[in-house]
Write a protein that holds these residues in place. Structure first.
Motif, PDB file in Angstrom:
ATOM      1  N   SER A  54       0.825  -1.198   0.000  1.00  0.00           N
ATOM      2  CA  SER A  54       0.000   0.000   0.000  1.00  0.00           C
ATOM      3  C   SER A  54       0.866   1.257   0.000  1.00  0.00           C
ATOM      4  N   MET A  55       2.040   1.182   0.651  1.00  0.00           N
ATOM      5  CA  MET A  55       2.955   2.314   0.632  1.00  0.00           C
ATOM      6  C   MET A  55       3.405   2.605  -0.807  1.00  0.00           C
ATOM      7  N   VAL A  56       3.809   1.510  -1.501  1.00  0.00           N
ATOM      8  CA  VAL A  56       4.323   1.678  -2.872  1.00  0.00           C
ATOM      9  C   VAL A  56       3.230   2.229  -3.782  1.00  0.00           C
ATOM     10  N   VAL A  57       2.033   1.590  -3.702  1.00  0.00           N
ATOM     11  CA  VAL A  57       0.931   2.064  -4.548  1.00  0.00           C
ATOM     12  C   VAL A  57       0.609   3.523  -4.237  1.00  0.00           C
ATOM     13  N   GLY A  58       0.604   3.862  -2.969  1.00  0.00           N
ATOM     14  CA  GLY A  58       0.331   5.249  -2.556  1.00  0.00           C
ATOM     15  C   GLY A  58       1.370   6.205  -3.136  1.00  0.00           C
ATOM     16  N   ALA A  59       2.635   5.787  -3.044  1.00  0.00           N
ATOM     17  CA  ALA A  59       3.697   6.650  -3.565  1.00  0.00           C
ATOM     18  C   ALA A  59       3.527   6.867  -5.061  1.00  0.00           C
ATOM     19  N   VAL A  60       3.186   5.764  -5.769  1.00  0.00           N
ATOM     20  CA  VAL A  60       3.005   5.881  -7.224  1.00  0.00           C
ATOM     21  C   VAL A  60       1.869   6.849  -7.526  1.00  0.00           C
ATOM     22  N   ILE A  61       0.745   6.692  -6.815  1.00  0.00           N
ATOM     23  CA  ILE A  61      -0.392   7.589  -7.056  1.00  0.00           C
ATOM     24  C   ILE A  61       0.008   9.041  -6.762  1.00  0.00           C
ATOM     25  N   GLY A  62       0.703   9.235  -5.651  1.00  0.00           N
ATOM     26  CA  GLY A  62       1.127  10.591  -5.280  1.00  0.00           C
ATOM     27  C   GLY A  62       2.009  11.210  -6.347  1.00  0.00           C
ATOM     28  N   VAL A  63       3.003  10.418  -6.787  1.00  0.00           N
ATOM     29  CA  VAL A  63       3.924  10.938  -7.815  1.00  0.00           C
ATOM     30  C   VAL A  63       3.153  11.296  -9.080  1.00  0.00           C
ATOM     31  N   LEU A  64       2.224  10.399  -9.462  1.00  0.00           N
ATOM     32  CA  LEU A  64       1.439  10.654 -10.666  1.00  0.00           C
ATOM     33  C   LEU A  64       0.619  11.942 -10.539  1.00  0.00           C
ATOM     34  N   LEU A  65      -0.039  12.092  -9.375  1.00  0.00           N
ATOM     35  CA  LEU A  65      -0.885  13.276  -9.167  1.00  0.00           C
ATOM     36  C   LEU A  65      -0.081  14.560  -9.272  1.00  0.00           C
ATOM     37  N   VAL A  66       1.051  14.598  -8.529  1.00  0.00           N
ATOM     38  CA  VAL A  66       1.881  15.805  -8.547  1.00  0.00           C
ATOM     39  C   VAL A  66       2.408  16.051  -9.963  1.00  0.00           C
ATOM     40  N   GLY A  67       2.787  14.935 -10.625  1.00  0.00           N
ATOM     41  CA  GLY A  67       3.299  15.082 -11.990  1.00  0.00           C
ATOM     42  C   GLY A  67       2.243  15.644 -12.920  1.00  0.00           C
ATOM     43  N   LEU A  68       0.998  15.112 -12.804  1.00  0.00           N
ATOM     44  CA  LEU A  68      -0.070  15.583 -13.692  1.00  0.00           C
ATOM     45  C   LEU A  68      -0.354  17.062 -13.469  1.00  0.00           C
ATOM     46  N   VAL A  69      -0.459  17.439 -12.200  1.00  0.00           N
ATOM     47  CA  VAL A  69      -0.778  18.842 -11.904  1.00  0.00           C
ATOM     48  C   VAL A  69       0.394  19.747 -12.287  1.00  0.00           C
ATOM     49  N   GLY A  70       1.606  19.314 -11.928  1.00  0.00           N
ATOM     50  CA  GLY A  70       2.784  20.145 -12.205  1.00  0.00           C
ATOM     51  C   GLY A  70       3.005  20.358 -13.690  1.00  0.00           C
ATOM     52  N   ALA A  71       2.540  19.389 -14.499  1.00  0.00           N
ATOM     53  CA  ALA A  71       2.772  19.498 -15.939  1.00  0.00           C
ATOM     54  C   ALA A  71       1.760  20.413 -16.618  1.00  0.00           C
ATOM     55  N   LEU A  72       0.708  20.816 -15.883  1.00  0.00           N
ATOM     56  CA  LEU A  72      -0.239  21.758 -16.484  1.00  0.00           C
ATOM     57  C   LEU A  72       0.505  23.052 -16.819  1.00  0.00           C
ATOM     58  N   PRO A  73       0.374  23.530 -18.058  1.00  0.00           N
ATOM     59  CA  PRO A  73       1.159  24.719 -18.449  1.00  0.00           C
ATOM     60  C   PRO A  73       0.979  25.893 -17.489  1.00  0.00           C
ATOM     61  N   ALA A  74      -0.257  26.115 -17.040  1.00  0.00           N
ATOM     62  CA  ALA A  74      -0.524  27.308 -16.233  1.00  0.00           C
ATOM     63  C   ALA A  74       0.157  27.244 -14.877  1.00  0.00           C
ATOM     64  N   VAL A  75       0.457  26.009 -14.392  1.00  0.00           N
ATOM     65  CA  VAL A  75       1.057  25.892 -13.068  1.00  0.00           C
ATOM     66  C   VAL A  75       2.398  26.615 -13.014  1.00  0.00           C
ATOM     67  N   ARG A  76       3.115  26.569 -14.145  1.00  0.00           N
ATOM     68  CA  ARG A  76       4.412  27.257 -14.176  1.00  0.00           C
ATOM     69  C   ARG A  76       4.215  28.755 -13.945  1.00  0.00           C
ATOM     70  N   ARG A  77       3.186  29.270 -14.577  1.00  0.00           N
ATOM     71  CA  ARG A  77       2.894  30.690 -14.445  1.00  0.00           C
ATOM     72  C   ARG A  77       2.500  31.024 -12.998  1.00  0.00           C
ATOM     73  N   ILE A  78       1.585  30.195 -12.448  1.00  0.00           N
ATOM     74  CA  ILE A  78       1.094  30.460 -11.093  1.00  0.00           C
ATOM     75  C   ILE A  78       2.241  30.381 -10.095  1.00  0.00           C
ATOM     76  N   GLU A  79       3.018  29.299 -10.195  1.00  0.00           N
ATOM     77  CA  GLU A  79       4.150  29.143  -9.282  1.00  0.00           C
ATOM     78  C   GLU A  79       5.155  30.286  -9.492  1.00  0.00           C
ATOM     79  N   GLY A  80       5.296  30.712 -10.753  1.00  0.00           N
ATOM     80  CA  GLY A  80       6.214  31.813 -11.052  1.00  0.00           C
ATOM     81  C   GLY A  80       5.788  33.087 -10.346  1.00  0.00           C
ATOM     82  N   VAL A  81       4.496  33.394 -10.441  1.00  0.00           N
ATOM     83  CA  VAL A  81       3.989  34.607  -9.783  1.00  0.00           C
ATOM     84  C   VAL A  81       4.201  34.516  -8.284  1.00  0.00           C
ATOM     85  N   ALA A  82       3.856  33.348  -7.703  1.00  0.00           N
ATOM     86  CA  ALA A  82       4.003  33.168  -6.248  1.00  0.00           C
ATOM     87  C   ALA A  82       5.469  33.276  -5.856  1.00  0.00           C
TER      88      ALA A  82
END
Lengths: 392, 222
Positions: A54-82
């Protein structure tokens, strides 16, 4: 000394940095909750799942989620402004734009991870440490608070270090910025040349004629009358051309910094009409077509229209017609006008078709099209540019 | 002696204006007009003017090529006419090219009538620079964009007298003025000028002075 340390740790800049960490902590919490939420139904039906799995599966899901959100083009802009406003990082190429390329997206993901990890470390550490220490010895509680604040400052410093490599302008963005600058410079040079050719020319003529008229005023009144008429003509025409060129300058100041393309053709025609030319626009391209056409072709066709109209304004007369249409795999722009019967009065020969129109032919050919300029049937003058239809 | 002038400009109105101005002046006669460089060359050959006022940007053959053709002319024709380039803008790169092609000097179309007349007269007399200060500005304006001082072509070794004469030429002095200043005869100055042109491998005074500026022999900034 102490006050300086206190300011560094508790000054407004430091507090903004801590706010950035809290933002990261909040995001990390959200990601953690989502991961757990996704993990539960996944593992629920299956009994006796080992904790490691469950730890491994959780880690995979977490990595995927962060990767999906982080790859959204606008996130770069938002994080840049912040990052700019809260961490106080100055990006040399301006606030980061939305990620346009995959390498920018990967760097954004890496940055998001740094933000989340630092944030979570700070939030949970700062919340837990003083309480934990305070349980051991009551006076360790404030010590824990100080350690949290110092640790937060260290995390902020670390984030500032990696902000530029992870969010700063990529090579591609720098090249694009340079290209934009070059294009702006080119546009400015074109306008300078335009003024040079038209207004400078007219003013020289006016000077020469006025000087001559003054010298012969008593002896040759007929020459003086002719000279005054020539001066009037030349000045009026120069004023109209200046109006046109300034209109182009204003059009260039439009919020889009880039070279105008066919979407701005209507504005160009309107500006030319204001300069006194009777122009009809016969635009067979729909908005979808224009949107589909490659930006290079679109900009080039705009430029052809721009130079063509300037030319008609300068040398031609009578109504002018612009036709824009798509024919199978080609897009065609045609500017036609009556050949200016050079009034014997101003006798202005149609010269200085010069750099402008010759440049059109060169540039159109350079991008795989063809252009012709010259007299057409029915005593008209025609500029025709045909480009292969390339979708963007 | 009347100075015979050929006007070359593709703009008819510039020609009529210049013609009216020059014709109103005693001692100057406009003998012909040409609307482009090709016409200018044939008219110069036919009319044998003393001075050609030459526009730079023209259809067919431009003023630079035309200047070269007119100045090089045919040696059997005798003394070629002096070409003065007419230009709309001061810092026009074409002007420099025209001077290198053999133009005696250049003149802005917006120049005051007095300058125009002076230019025609000085060009006809032929032994002084036209508007030395303008030439200096032109060279120094180019200089900023051109090579580092170390990369400039050095002048060949000059005798002390030749160096004096070259400096005086750069100030726009005529042979007679240089003779008076250096306490020598005009013929001596002419000899020095001749040997300077040969040593610098240039066609005329203007080019010699441009070389002097470019080599740093005379500082254009001063």
């Amino acid at each position: 000394m102490l006050s300086r340390i206190a300011r560094r740790l508790l000054g407004s800049r430091a507090l903004l940095g801590l706010a950035f960490l809290m933002l990261g902590g909040a995001l990390a919490t959200a990601f953690a909750l989502l991961t757990i939420g996704l993990l539960t139904p996944l593992l629920d039906p299956v009994q006796d799942v080992p904790a490691a799995v469950s730890m491994v599966v959780g880690a995979v899901i977490g990595v995927l989620l962060v990767g999906l959100v982080g790859a959204l083009p606008a996130v770069r802009r938002i994080e840049g402004v912040a990052t700019e406003s809260l961490l106080g990082v100055a990006f040399p190429g301006g606030t980061p734009r939305a990620a346009a390329r995959w390498d920018d997206r990967f760097r954004s993901v890496a940055w998001l991870w740094a933000h989340l990890v630092a944030g979570a470390t700070f939030v949970f550490g700062a919340a837990a440490l003083p309480v934990f220490l305070g349980d051991l010895r009551w006076w360790l509680f404030p010590v824990g608070l100080v350690v949290s604040v110092v640790g937060g400052a260290a995390l902020v410093a670390g984030l500032r270090l990696v902000a530029l490599p992870l969010l700063g302008a990529s090579v591609h963005e720098r090249i694009a910025a340079l290209e934009r600058q070059t294009a702006e410079l080119g546009a400015r040079n074109r306008i300078a040349r335009e003024i040079h050719d038209s207004v400078g020319h007219a003013l020289s003529l006016v000077t020469v004629q006025a000087a001559a008229a003054r010298r012969v005023q008593t002896r040759d009144p007929a020459f003086v009358a002719d000279a005054l008429a020539a001066i009037e003509d030349a000045s009026r025409q120069a004023a109209a051309e200046l109006d046109h060129v300034l209109g182009l300058l204003r059009a260039d100041e439009a919020p889009r910094h880039t070279t105008p393309d066919l979407t701005a053709l209507g504005d160009l025609v309107a500006a030319t009409r204001r300069a006194g030319l009777d122009v009809t626009l016969d635009d067979k391209l729909g908005a979808e077509d224009v949107a589909e056409l490659s930006p290079v072709a679109s900009r080039e066709l705009y430029r052809v229209a721009q130079e063509g109209l300037a030319n008609v304004l300068r040398h031609g007369s009578g109504p002018c017609r612009i036709r824009l249409g798509r024919r199978s795999a080609e897009v065609e722009l045609e500017i036609t006008n009556e050949i200016g019967t050079p009034t014997t009065r101003s006798g202005r020969p149609r010269r200085r078709t010069g750099s402008g129109v010759a440049g059109i032919v060169d540039r159109v050919e350079a991008i795989g099209g063809r252009a012709t300029v010259g007299p057409a049937d029915g005593g008209r003058w025609q500029l025709r540019a045909v480009l292969p239809w390339v979708a963007r | 002696m009347t100075i015979r002038v050929l006007l070359v400009d593709d703009e008819l109105l510039v020609r009529t204006g210049l013609r009216a101005t020059l014709s109103s002046e005693p001692g100057i006669e406009v003998v012909g007009e040409a609307g482009d460089g090709a016409e200018a060359v044939s008219e110069a050959r036919r009319l044998r003017p003393d001075v050609v006022l030459m526009d730079v940007r023209m259809p067919r053959v431009d003023g630079i090529s035309a200047t070269r053709l007119v100045v090089e002319g045919n040696d059997s024709d005798g003394q070629p006419p002096a070409v003065v380039v007419l230009t709309t803008f001061e810092n026009d790169d074409y002007v420099y090219d025209a001077l290198l092609a053999g133009a005696r000097g250049f003149l802005l179309k917006r120049a005051p009538v007095e300058d125009l007349l002076a230019a025609v007269r000085m060009a006809a007399e032929g032994d002084a620079l036209l508007f030395p200060a303008k030439l200096r500005d032109l060279v120094s304006a180019r200089d900023g964009r051109a090579a580092e001082p170390s990369e400039r072509p050095p002048l060949p070794p000059l005798s002390e007298r030749e160096a004096d004469v070259l400096r005086a030429m750069a100030r726009g002095l005529s042979n007679a003025e240089i003779a008076a200043e250096l306490y020598v005869g005009v013929e001596t100055v002419k000899t020095h000028v001749g040997s300077l042109l040969a040593k610098l491998r240039v066609r005329d005074r203007t080019q010699a002075v441009i070389r002097a500026y470019e080599s740093g022999f005379v500082a254009p900034g001063l």
